[in-house]
Design a protein around this motif. Structure first.
Motif, short mmCIF file in Angstrom:
data_model
loop_
_atom_site.label_atom_id
_atom_site.label_comp_id
_atom_site.label_asym_id
_atom_site.label_seq_id
_atom_site.Cartn_x
_atom_site.Cartn_y
_atom_site.Cartn_z
N LYS A 198 17.65 -42.47 12.64
CA LYS A 198 16.90 -42.39 11.39
C LYS A 198 17.59 -41.44 10.41
CE LYS A 198 12.29 -41.32 9.55
NZ LYS A 198 10.90 -40.91 9.90
N GLU A 199 18.07 -40.32 10.93
CA GLU A 199 18.76 -39.34 10.08
C GLU A 199 20.07 -39.90 9.54
OE1 GLU A 199 19.15 -36.11 12.79
OE2 GLU A 199 17.06 -35.45 12.59
N ASN A 200 20.81 -40.61 10.40
CA ASN A 200 22.09 -41.17 9.98
C ASN A 200 21.94 -42.30 8.98
OD1 ASN A 200 23.93 -39.51 11.38
ND2 ASN A 200 23.62 -40.66 13.28
N LEU A 201 20.86 -43.07 9.11
CA LEU A 201 20.62 -44.14 8.14
C LEU A 201 20.40 -43.56 6.75
CD1 LEU A 201 18.25 -46.53 10.14
CD2 LEU A 201 20.68 -46.84 9.62
N ALA A 202 19.73 -42.42 6.69
CA ALA A 202 19.46 -41.80 5.39
C ALA A 202 20.68 -41.09 4.82
CB ALA A 202 18.30 -40.80 5.54
N SER A 203 21.47 -40.44 5.68
CA SER A 203 22.58 -39.62 5.19
C SER A 203 23.90 -40.39 5.09
CB SER A 203 22.78 -38.40 6.09
OG SER A 203 23.08 -38.80 7.42
N PHE A 204 24.19 -41.24 6.07
CA PHE A 204 25.47 -41.94 6.09
C PHE A 204 25.41 -43.31 5.42
CE2 PHE A 204 28.63 -44.60 8.48
CZ PHE A 204 29.78 -43.99 7.97
N ARG A 205 24.27 -43.94 5.47
CA ARG A 205 24.03 -45.26 4.86
C ARG A 205 25.05 -46.30 5.34
NH1 ARG A 205 24.32 -41.72 1.00
NH2 ARG A 205 26.18 -42.68 0.09
N PRO A 206 25.04 -46.60 6.62
CA PRO A 206 26.02 -47.55 7.16
C PRO A 206 25.77 -48.98 6.68
CG PRO A 206 24.37 -47.06 8.81
CD PRO A 206 24.10 -46.12 7.66
N THR A 207 26.83 -49.74 6.58
CA THR A 207 26.71 -51.18 6.34
C THR A 207 26.78 -51.93 7.66
OG1 THR A 207 29.10 -51.47 6.02
CG2 THR A 207 27.78 -50.98 4.07
#
Length: 260
Positions: free
Chosen positions: A108-117
């Motif tokens: 959840k944290e990485n989706l918000a900060s890194f915004r992966p495709t």
């Protein structure tokens, strides 16, 4: 010192040999020069592809090479693997339940900060539980990726030694890839195409522990995976010759595995 240098040269030659055997069509802005006997590279323009790499310590040992390969090709990369966890299937065991909680929170944290495709998840050695629970967890991961606007790539784990720790959970370890392959709307990669099915075979390229990979195996995986991902996400991977013997080969995790 002479012995250390010889070991380094042998390791470099071995990694290059693996990379050369899996050479990709490396076109674009990368150039190689042999002026000093070492390749030099000009970084490619960003492709817009952003890869979040998830899994356990097996995926963690692959991460240094994977980061080198993908960033060399203009792909943003973040290593979100976890030693002794990284699983999305909670199961009934305290170890896996705790690991899954941490994984979902970190995701959840990485989706918000890194915004992966692209979210790439290698099935872990800790994805224990019934087949039904495994399928449910992978479906949840698929929905999570879709909601974040990312593609999900599920990758089977390489063959590894089933020791006393894993023995009680060997049925779950066996069923996990089959459940991952059933998830609709995701891209499933069967890594046996690269490794085969026998951890003790030379093809599997396992470290002395029979579980993880050393530099050569990690380079082979990164080359294979970059090719698969390039076809999926529409970019041309960098040729292994420009990244396969970079600083990543000295990552401390390889020393801990007893890699030469």
């Amino acid at each position: 010192m002479q012995s250390t240098n010889l070991s380094h040269r042998r390791r470099t030659a071995a990694v290059l040999a693996i990379a050369a055997g899996l050479t990709l069509a490396g076109c674009g802005a990368f150039t190689a020069s042999s002026g000093a006997g070492q390749p030099t590279a000009t970084r490619r323009a960003a492709t817009g592809v952003r890869v979040l790499w998830m899994g356990d310590s097996i995926a963690g040992a692959q991460a240094p090479a994977l980061e080198a390969a993908l960033t060399a090709g203009g792909v943003a990369f973040k290593n979100a693997t976890s030693d002794g966890g990284g699983n999305v299937v909670a199961g009934d065991h305290e170890v896996t339940a705790m690991g899954a909680r941490d994984t979902w929170k970190t995701l959840k944290e990485n989706l918000a900060s890194f915004r992966p495709t692209v979210i790439a998840y290698q099935i872990t050695t800790y994805d224990w539980g019934t087949a039904r629970r495994q399928l449910s967890a992978y479906q949840k991961l698929s929905r999570t990726a879709k909601d974040a606007g990312a593609r999900l790539v599920l990758v089977s784990a390489p063959p590894f030694k089933i020791d006393e720790f894993f023995e009680p959970h060997k049925d779950a370890i066996k069923s996990a890839p089959a459940m991952a392959a059933k998830v609709t709307g995701v891209h499933y990669l069967d890594a046996s195409e690269l490794w085969g099915d026998d951890y003790a075979a030379a093809r599997a390229q396992r470290a002395k522990d029979g579980i993880h990979s050393c530099q050569q195996g990690s380079a082979a995986f990164a080359t294979w995976f970059a090719r698969q991902l390039g076809e999926l996400a529409g970019f041309t991977p960098a040729a292994p010759g420009v990244w396969a013997t970079g600083p990543w080969t000295g990552d401390e995790r390889f020393a801990k595995l007893g890699c030469g």
